[in-house]
Design an enzyme around this catalytic site. Structure first.
Site, mmCIF file in Angstrom:
data_model
loop_
_atom_site.group_PDB
_atom_site.id
_atom_site.type_symbol
_atom_site.label_atom_id
_atom_site.label_comp_id
_atom_site.label_asym_id
_atom_site.label_seq_id
_atom_site.Cartn_x
_atom_site.Cartn_y
_atom_site.Cartn_z
ATOM 1 C CG PHE A 77 0.471 9.127 5.662
ATOM 2 C CD1 PHE A 77 0.272 7.994 6.431
ATOM 3 C CD2 PHE A 77 -0.532 9.509 4.785
ATOM 4 C CE1 PHE A 77 -0.895 7.259 6.338
ATOM 5 C CE2 PHE A 77 -1.708 8.778 4.690
ATOM 6 C CZ PHE A 77 -1.889 7.650 5.462
ATOM 7 C CG ASP A 78 2.924 3.769 6.398
ATOM 8 O OD1 ASP A 78 4.097 3.412 6.160
ATOM 9 O OD2 ASP A 78 2.164 3.132 7.148
ATOM 10 C CG PHE A 116 -4.650 3.984 2.602
ATOM 11 C CD1 PHE A 116 -3.380 3.805 3.132
ATOM 12 C CD2 PHE A 116 -5.628 4.572 3.390
ATOM 13 C CE1 PHE A 116 -3.090 4.201 4.426
ATOM 14 C CE2 PHE A 116 -5.347 4.963 4.684
ATOM 15 C CZ PHE A 116 -4.075 4.789 5.208
ATOM 16 C CB ILE A 153 -7.817 2.841 9.866
ATOM 17 C CG1 ILE A 153 -7.523 2.525 8.394
ATOM 18 C CG2 ILE A 153 -6.654 3.571 10.529
ATOM 19 C CD1 ILE A 153 -7.309 3.758 7.528
ATOM 20 C CE1 TYR A 168 0.714 1.669 4.239
ATOM 21 C CE2 TYR A 168 0.973 -0.703 4.420
ATOM 22 C CZ TYR A 168 1.182 0.576 4.917
ATOM 23 O OH TYR A 168 1.867 0.747 6.079
ATOM 24 C CE1 TYR A 187 -3.907 5.283 12.041
ATOM 25 C CE2 TYR A 187 -3.817 6.699 10.126
ATOM 26 C CZ TYR A 187 -3.437 5.563 10.781
ATOM 27 O OH TYR A 187 -2.596 4.684 10.167
#
Length: 186
Positions: free
Chosen positions: A50-51, A113, A70, A39, A96
């Site tokens: 961010f990830d 995502f 999540i 992902y 979140y």
């Protein structure tokens, strides 16, 4: 590629299929609840990543529906098949929210995502065959219990019929005796 699908019914989790899975591909199920995914997560407002698992080509694994990720992921991954790539837009209440947000993600952020479902697997300590065998064993036990209950019910019915027949015979004998006694008294 695909149309946007509102998975949560309130616009909180929107999924768009970017690459379809093969027709015979598996998805998460009771037998295969653990998923492996690639992902990349970005902030909707800025487009900032961010990830991601793409930088180091890692796999992220989790069990669907257990609340370990999540809420948007639990909802969206249930609808995916192995090989599928989807864009998932998550409103803050499905991401979140105000509680537990990582420091680099604003609590009111909408997240995007791009997720690829790589694999679906059984839980650790079980295999597809052991899960299937357990399900078959439980089904067999259920059948045995139903058969025992039916046999018990049949035996009960026979006992009640035997009691009724015995009561009818006794009643008939009593009636016969009464009839003989009346004839002698005259």
């Amino acid at each position: 590629m695909g149309d946007a699908i509102d998975l949560s019914g309130d616009g909180g989790v929107i999924k768009t299929i970017l690459r379809k899975a093969k027709a015979d591909a598996l998805g998460p199920s009771d037998d295969l609840p653990v998923v492996d995914v690639h992902y990349e997560g970005t902030l909707a407002e800025s487009g900032e990543v961010f990830d991601t698992t793409h930088e180091d080509n890692t796999i992220f694994s989790f069990e669907v529906g257990k609340g370990s990720v999540i809420q948007a992921w639990d909802i969206a991954l249930k609808t995916m098949k192995v090989g599928e790539v989807a864009k998932i837009i998550c409103k803050p209440e499905y991401a979140y929210g105000s509680a537990g947000s990582p420091p680099d993600i604003p609590p009111d952020a909408t997240l995007i995502f791009e997720v690829e479902l790589v694999a679906c697997k059984p839980r650790k300590g079980s295999s597809i065959s052991s899960v299937s065998e357990e399900r078959a064993r439980l089904e067999e036990l259920k059948k045995q219990r139903e058969l025992a209950a039916a046999t018990k019910e049949e035996e009960k019915k026979k006992r009640e019929e035997a009691k009724a027949a015995a009561a009818a015979r006794i009643q008939a004998k009593l009636e016969a005796k009464k009839g003989k006694g009346k004839g002698k008294s005259k």
